[in-house]
Scaffold this active site. Structure first.
Site, PDB file in Angstrom:
ATOM      1  N   ASP A 231       0.796  -1.228   0.000  1.00  0.00           N
ATOM      2  CA  ASP A 231       0.000   0.000   0.000  1.00  0.00           C
ATOM      3  C   ASP A 231       0.832   1.282   0.000  1.00  0.00           C
ATOM      4  O   ASP A 231       2.003   1.284   0.356  1.00  0.00           O
ATOM      5  CB  ASP A 231      -0.976   0.011   1.189  1.00  0.00           C
TER       6      ASP A 231
ATOM      7  N   GLU B 291      -0.766  -1.943   5.142  1.00  0.00           N
ATOM      8  CA  GLU B 291       0.104  -1.908   6.322  1.00  0.00           C
ATOM      9  C   GLU B 291      -0.008  -0.569   7.026  1.00  0.00           C
ATOM     10  O   GLU B 291       0.147  -0.475   8.239  1.00  0.00           O
ATOM     11  CB  GLU B 291       1.565  -2.184   5.920  1.00  0.00           C
ATOM     12  N   GLU B 292      -0.273   0.489   6.246  1.00  0.00           N
ATOM     13  CA  GLU B 292      -0.184   1.850   6.785  1.00  0.00           C
ATOM     14  C   GLU B 292      -1.394   2.283   7.594  1.00  0.00           C
ATOM     15  O   GLU B 292      -1.362   3.350   8.196  1.00  0.00           O
ATOM     16  CB  GLU B 292       0.001   2.860   5.630  1.00  0.00           C
TER      17      GLU B 292
ATOM     18  N   ARG C 161      17.678  -6.299  15.270  1.00  0.00           N
ATOM     19  CA  ARG C 161      17.930  -6.596  16.668  1.00  0.00           C
ATOM     20  C   ARG C 161      17.003  -7.714  17.117  1.00  0.00           C
ATOM     21  O   ARG C 161      15.886  -7.843  16.607  1.00  0.00           O
ATOM     22  CB  ARG C 161      17.743  -5.367  17.571  1.00  0.00           C
TER      23      ARG C 161
ATOM     24  N   HIS D 100       7.665   8.616   4.518  1.00  0.00           N
ATOM     25  CA  HIS D 100       6.440   9.424   4.633  1.00  0.00           C
ATOM     26  C   HIS D 100       6.704  10.897   4.295  1.00  0.00           C
ATOM     27  O   HIS D 100       5.916  11.761   4.659  1.00  0.00           O
ATOM     28  CB  HIS D 100       5.790   9.304   6.023  1.00  0.00           C
TER      29      HIS D 100
END
Ligand SMILES: [Zn+2]
Ligand SMILES: [Zn+2]
Length: 406
Positions: free
Chosen positions: A83, A141-142, A180, A366
């Protein structure tokens, strides 16, 4: 199989032009979260042409492709999101967005193109694969509640033993992989506060309850929650990103709306911040005699990487970019709904450096000028393939020697 992996860089070089072409195609035709139509259709078409078993409209708009290896084995999932964002593309280049107000400003076009490249490469080595790859092309996802939960509810993870994902990341230079074990990304919540006062004449404030003044105090007071209430050894963020109130310069506003986001890494801190926000909002509004409405939106949970799978992915990353370029990074304050997959199966999510100062790829995700070094798609594809094959072969000596970070 070893021979095939040795040829992997050549195979990736061979599909790279196609990845670039597809990425630019998606970049010019971005689609907003929960509105993906052409992108998943194009993705499905490409996957079908490769001879994969493809399921569309998974959880609404997702696409799942299954690649059966020539030998039996476990199942590993790789994920890309598809998206774009409600941002006007302000870059100057020949592949900029053709959709006004919509832009691939997070690199999901690159994720999708890279995973399609992965599909092609894996399809070409199918006979040698012991096990099965499930390729997840996720919508939305956003935008909370996100596509991951919907796809999981629609059985996208059925039979999957482990999962890997990457995010192209311009804050890191091209050629670096950051990851991580444990918490990699924050819980990302949202809030909307409407301050309800009493409107009136700009010259007669004593007859009104000025929603803008109260909202201004509120914004400042909210900042003291992180700085004065949360344990300094813990962390959190409260950011107000939008404020809207008033209609005219000489009219005191009756209503003022504040919207923002809350980020945290720890479930207790997350709850605490919300409680403190409620207290501050209630008491600030009470002090000035205003009413309020609070809508608190619980967002994605923190992204928590499995430690063995992080070790495996780090080992694979070191083969690709070299020891010094695999960074163990501090947790990031961004959110990702990859977290839902990691709640179901062990896996790892890694950040793949996509920035390049010389080429001008310096803008954060963004941002209306966001763009990335397209070579990162090669790194991403190779990392996903090596992690997946490494899991399926499960004989990599590297993963048994413990922590491989430098
Ligand atoms: Zn994003
Ligand atoms: Zn993203």
């Amino acid at each position: 199989m070893n021979k095939d992996i040795r040829n992997l860089s050549d195979r990736i070089e061979a599909v790279f032009p196609k990845m670039v072409q597809l990425r630019r195609e998606f970049h010019q035709a971005p689609e907003l979260s929960f509105h993906e139509e052409k992108t998943p259709a194009r993705v499905a078409e490409i996957l079908q042409a490769l001879g994969l078993k493809v399921r569309t409209k998974v959880g609404g708009r997702g696409v799942v492709a299954v690649l059966e290896g020539g030998k039996p084995g476990r199942t590993v999932a790789l994920r890309a999101d598809m998206d774009a964002l409600p941002i006007q593309d302000e870059k100057v280049c020949d592949y900029r967005s053709k959709v006004p107000g919509v832009m691939h400003a997070c690199g999901h076009d690159g994720h999708t193109a890279a995973l399609l490249g992965v599909a092609e490469i894996l399809a070409g080595m199918r006979e040698d694969i012991a096990g099965r790859f499930v390729l997840l092309f996720q919508h939305a996802e956003e935008l909370v509640p996100g596509g991951a939960q919907e796809m999981i509810a629609d059985n996208a993870l059925d039979g999957v033993d482990a999962i890997y994902g990457v995010h192209l990341w311009t804050p890191f230079p091209y050629g670096v992989v950051g990851l991580r074990a444990g918490t990699l990304m924050a819980a990302a919540d949202s809030f909307r506060i409407e301050v309800i006062g009493k409107g009136g004449h700009g010259g007669l404030p004593h007859k009104t309850t000025d929603a803008i003044v109260i909202a201004s105090h509120l914004i400042v007071n909210l900042q003291s929650i992180i700085s004065r209430q949360v344990d300094p050894l813990q962390s959190g963020v409260i950011s107000v990103g939008h404020i809207n109130g008033g209609q005219a310069f000489n009219v005191i506003a009756e209503r003022c709306t504040i919207e923002g986001t809350v980020r945290s890494f720890d479930q207790e801190v997350r709850q605490f911040i919300k409680q403190q926000m409620e207290r501050v909002i209630e008491q600030t509004c009470q002090m000035y005699g205003a009413q309020f409405e609070l809508k608190y939106g619980w967002g994605y949970p923190p992204v928590v990487n499995d430690s063995s799978e992080t070790t495996r992915m780090a080992a694979m990353a070191r083969r690709i970019v070299g020891d010094d370029n695999v960074w163990e990074i501090p947790p990031l304050m961004t959110g990702e709904d990859f977290s839902y997959y990691l709640q179901k199966v062990p896996g790892c999510f890694a950040m793949v450096g996509a920035g390049n100062e010389e080429k001008g790829f310096i803008y954060p995700h963004h941002h209306p000028h966001f763009d990335f070094d397209e070579r990162v798609m090669k790194t991403a594809a190779e990392l996903l393939i090596r992690s997946g094959l490494g899991y399926l072969s499960a004989d990599s000596p590297e993963v048994t020697v413990g922590n491989l970070y430098r």
